[in-house]
Design an enzyme around this catalytic site. Structure first.
Site, mmCIF file in Angstrom:
data_model
loop_
_atom_site.group_PDB
_atom_site.id
_atom_site.type_symbol
_atom_site.label_atom_id
_atom_site.label_comp_id
_atom_site.label_asym_id
_atom_site.label_seq_id
_atom_site.Cartn_x
_atom_site.Cartn_y
_atom_site.Cartn_z
ATOM 1 N N SER A 142 0.829 -1.211 0.000
ATOM 2 C CA SER A 142 0.000 0.000 0.000
ATOM 3 C C SER A 142 0.860 1.257 0.000
ATOM 4 C CB SER A 142 -0.867 -0.021 1.259
ATOM 5 O OG SER A 142 -1.567 1.183 1.381
ATOM 6 N N HIS A 150 0.378 8.161 9.076
ATOM 7 C CA HIS A 150 -0.707 7.911 8.125
ATOM 8 C C HIS A 150 -1.871 7.267 8.903
ATOM 9 C CE1 HIS A 150 -2.973 6.075 4.852
ATOM 10 N NE2 HIS A 150 -2.305 6.845 4.016
ATOM 11 N N LYS A 164 4.240 -3.613 6.696
ATOM 12 C CA LYS A 164 4.264 -4.025 5.280
ATOM 13 C C LYS A 164 5.599 -3.625 4.655
ATOM 14 C CE LYS A 164 -0.716 -3.816 4.154
ATOM 15 N NZ LYS A 164 -1.064 -5.136 3.630
HETATM 16 P P1 NAP Z 1 -8.534 -8.337 1.594
HETATM 17 O O1 NAP Z 1 -9.833 -8.477 0.889
HETATM 18 O O2 NAP Z 1 -8.551 -7.706 2.964
HETATM 19 O O3 NAP Z 1 -7.830 -9.763 1.651
HETATM 20 C C1 NAP Z 1 -6.880 -10.118 2.606
HETATM 21 C C2 NAP Z 1 -6.647 -11.605 2.454
HETATM 22 O O4 NAP Z 1 -5.667 -12.032 3.435
HETATM 23 C C3 NAP Z 1 -7.904 -12.466 2.701
HETATM 24 O O5 NAP Z 1 -7.986 -13.457 1.707
HETATM 25 C C4 NAP Z 1 -7.626 -13.103 4.056
HETATM 26 O O6 NAP Z 1 -8.246 -14.363 4.214
HETATM 27 C C5 NAP Z 1 -6.121 -13.278 3.955
HETATM 28 N N1 NAP Z 1 -5.527 -13.511 5.296
HETATM 29 C C6 NAP Z 1 -5.526 -12.684 6.359
HETATM 30 N N2 NAP Z 1 -4.915 -13.284 7.407
HETATM 31 C C7 NAP Z 1 -4.503 -14.501 6.966
HETATM 32 C C8 NAP Z 1 -3.840 -15.596 7.578
HETATM 33 N N3 NAP Z 1 -3.442 -15.541 8.871
HETATM 34 N N4 NAP Z 1 -3.560 -16.706 6.831
HETATM 35 C C9 NAP Z 1 -3.965 -16.772 5.531
HETATM 36 N N5 NAP Z 1 -4.623 -15.778 4.892
HETATM 37 C C10 NAP Z 1 -4.892 -14.661 5.616
HETATM 38 O O7 NAP Z 1 -7.514 -7.527 0.630
HETATM 39 P P2 NAP Z 1 -7.800 -6.297 -0.324
HETATM 40 O O8 NAP Z 1 -8.708 -5.307 0.348
HETATM 41 O O9 NAP Z 1 -8.143 -6.812 -1.657
HETATM 42 O O10 NAP Z 1 -6.344 -5.620 -0.338
HETATM 43 C C11 NAP Z 1 -5.276 -6.235 -1.018
HETATM 44 C C12 NAP Z 1 -3.959 -5.596 -0.582
HETATM 45 O O11 NAP Z 1 -3.966 -4.215 -0.956
HETATM 46 C C13 NAP Z 1 -3.712 -5.628 0.925
HETATM 47 O O12 NAP Z 1 -2.347 -5.817 1.179
HETATM 48 C C14 NAP Z 1 -4.121 -4.226 1.355
HETATM 49 O O13 NAP Z 1 -3.467 -3.822 2.542
HETATM 50 C C15 NAP Z 1 -3.616 -3.421 0.172
HETATM 51 N N6 NAP Z 1 -4.238 -2.112 0.019
HETATM 52 C C16 NAP Z 1 -5.531 -1.870 0.398
HETATM 53 C C17 NAP Z 1 -6.080 -0.612 0.216
HETATM 54 C C18 NAP Z 1 -7.520 -0.333 0.523
HETATM 55 O O14 NAP Z 1 -8.019 0.744 0.138
HETATM 56 N N7 NAP Z 1 -8.230 -1.245 1.154
HETATM 57 C C19 NAP Z 1 -5.317 0.421 -0.339
HETATM 58 C C20 NAP Z 1 -4.009 0.135 -0.749
HETATM 59 C C21 NAP Z 1 -3.488 -1.136 -0.576
HETATM 60 P P3 NAP Z 1 -9.834 -14.472 4.524
HETATM 61 O O15 NAP Z 1 -10.492 -14.280 3.175
HETATM 62 O O16 NAP Z 1 -9.980 -15.845 5.061
HETATM 63 O O17 NAP Z 1 -10.182 -13.376 5.498
#
Ligand code: NAP
Length: 268
Positions: A142, A150, A164
């Site tokens: 991110s 932040h 991260k």
């Molecule tokens: P997300 O939907 O929150 O998915 C996270 C994944 O990690 C899920 O599949 C979750 O499994 C898995 N997970 C968490 N703990 C785990 C564990 N202990 N063992 C195995 N799997 C585990 O992700 P997203 O919102 O698409 O974001 C993708 C990436 O972009 C992330 O790194 C996020 O920080 C980054 N990002 C997000 C934003 C934003 O606006 N949200 C902005 C910039 C970057 P479950 O499905 O079982 O929960």
């Protein structure tokens, strides 16, 4: 070349990829996009919930189950893979509905703080990939990690972007070819209809061109991951990624990802 040789050589050139966080919002998009390119990729998913996998994909075939906090659960999933896509992330939960006019409060489960998931959990994945002889890791992180204050770092006292970043440094030092994509705010909007912009170490966040929102559809991030696995000039690069707002003109829509990656640089 005979038909059989052609078939064998095609099979040998198919890249086996493991996607972790494959039940996540972006991970599931990457998983599906790679499945569609079955001439180029053989995709496996890593998840912790079989129910969620069945709900999303209708079948558990091609999935390994485990937890990234348990290094041993990653070994069999990575055996024979040439590439790993890391799309896991700690997930904060709202502690209570916000009062009118106030921001909601979020917290992490005590055993799933960003240090455990975004640092140790990613480190476990990188170590397992080294052991398995993986050639390339594409990691989605991110933007915002250069700023300790932040809002995402302050959320749930988790310092998520700091952890991260530490994992990203570990990846860069690992010796495996890396592509680190630091996305802007993720949108659940259609992909493939915007111009994508790359930047470095939060420069786009600090000075957005023409003040545009520093966001990007998850679909565009997923496509960039897929293209990073295809284009060799994505290797050993770390970059921020946002999109310009969608316009009526299709001329500037990003289609040439080799040209996009050519604008990116190695992590220093
Ligand atoms: P997300 O939907 O929150 O998915 C996270 C994944 O990690 C899920 O599949 C979750 O499994 C898995 N997970 C968490 N703990 C785990 C564990 N202990 N063992 C195995 N799997 C585990 O992700 P997203 O919102 O698409 O974001 C993708 C990436 O972009 C992330 O790194 C996020 O920080 C980054 N990002 C997000 C934003 C934003 O606006 N949200 C902005 C910039 C970057 P479950 O499905 O079982 O929960």
């Amino acid at each position: 070349m005979s038909y059989l040789n052609q078939k064998m050589s095609k099979k040998m050139s198919i890249k086996q990829v493991l996607v972790t966080g494959a039940t996540g919002k972006t991970g599931s998009l990457v998983f599906r996009k790679l499945q569609q390119r079955h001439d180029e990729f053989s995709v496996l998913g890593f998840a912790r919930s079989s129910e969620k996998v069945k709900q999303l994909f209708g079948t558990e075939a091609d999935f390994y189950f485990g937890d990234i906090r348990e290094p041993s659960s990653l070994d069999s999933a990575l055996a024979g893979c040439q590439a790993l896509v890391i799309l896991t992330s700690a997930i904060p939960k709202m502690t209570a509905p916000p009062q009118p006019g106030e921001r909601p409060n979020f917290a992490y489960e005590s055993d799933s703080m960003p240090e455990a998931i975004d640092y140790e959990g990613q480190k476990n994945q990188i170590d397992a990939a080294i052991k398995a002889g993986v050639e390339q890791i594409v990691l989605v992180g991110s933007m915002g990690g250069t700023n300790e204050n932040h809002p995402l770092n302050l959320m749930g006292k988790g310092k998520i972007l700091i952890w991260k970043r530490k994992a990203e440094k570990y990846l860069v030092d690992s010796g495996i070819d890396y592509t680190i994509i630091r996305a802007g705010g993720l949108l659940d909007q259609p992909g493939g209809v915007r111009e994508l912009l790359v930047g470095n170490n939060d420069d786009l966040l600090n000075n957005p061109p023409n003040g545009i929102p520093t966001s990007i559809p998850r679909e565009d991030v997923a496509e960039t991951v897929v293209q990073a696995l295809r284009e060799s000039n994505s290797r050993n690069k770390a970059f921020d990624l946002i999109s310009k707002p969608e316009t009526d003109s299709t001329v500037s829509v990003t289609k040439d990802f080799a040209a996009l990656f050519a604008q990116t640089t190695p992590e220093i």
